[in-house]
Scaffold this active site. Sequence first.
Site, PDB file in Angstrom:
ATOM      1  CG  HIS A  62      -1.798  -1.162   1.350  1.00 36.76           C
ATOM      2  ND1 HIS A  62      -2.221  -1.668   2.550  1.00 36.76           N
ATOM      3  CD2 HIS A  62      -2.364  -1.946   0.396  1.00 36.76           C
ATOM      4  CE1 HIS A  62      -3.009  -2.707   2.341  1.00 36.76           C
ATOM      5  NE2 HIS A  62      -3.109  -2.904   1.034  1.00 36.76           N
ATOM      6  CE1 TYR A 132      -1.511   1.586   9.416  1.00 33.09           C
ATOM      7  CE2 TYR A 132      -1.700  -0.526  10.522  1.00 33.09           C
ATOM      8  CZ  TYR A 132      -2.121   0.359   9.554  1.00 33.09           C
ATOM      9  OH  TYR A 132      -3.151   0.015   8.713  1.00 33.09           O
TER      10      TYR A 132
END
Length: 198
Positions: A62, A132
């Site tokens: 991504h 994250y």
Amino acid sequence: MDIRALKIAGAWEITPKQFGDNRGVFLEWFKSSAFTAVTGRTLELAQANCSVSAAGSLRGIHFTDNPPGQAKYVTCVKGAFLDVVVDLRVGSPTFGEWDSVLIDDVDRKAVYLSEGLGHAILSLEDGSTVMYLCSIEYSPEFDRDLDPFDPELNITWPTTDRAGNPLTYELSAKDSAAPSLHALRTQGLLPRSTAPSP
């Protein structure tokens, strides 16, 4: 904490110091002053994500249109992942190259990747959990995907899990249909390097 630059400019591996006793373990998985001293960057926090994955779950590659770009600071709190960073910045000296870090609940390493870099994680154990921090909020209009099995990238994905059992890769429909690096480059959908020309 120990901070090591990866071979992709703008990406670092962070290894925290762990302090354990009969109660458990304590560590600082992010510390702004240490991070900025080594990287020269500050981490703008706009969103924090948590993802739980079965063994073989492959999320990515991504990336986000740059601008605006999205930087990420990634760690594993349970289980294990192979964390892969890919340089997608057209004009970068390491364009198309990748590097990886094993992030797990033993060494408790983290990975920071700057804007313009591609990112993927492969779970190596059922229930593996990654957390994250993101510099911008998720915006689907800027979100892009790249085929993690693109032969031009030639990423060496593990074939066994943490216990040594064979892995079966599981991808989302979106990741399974992701275009190649060549297609993204031809369509002008890759970030450009902002590094000065030599």
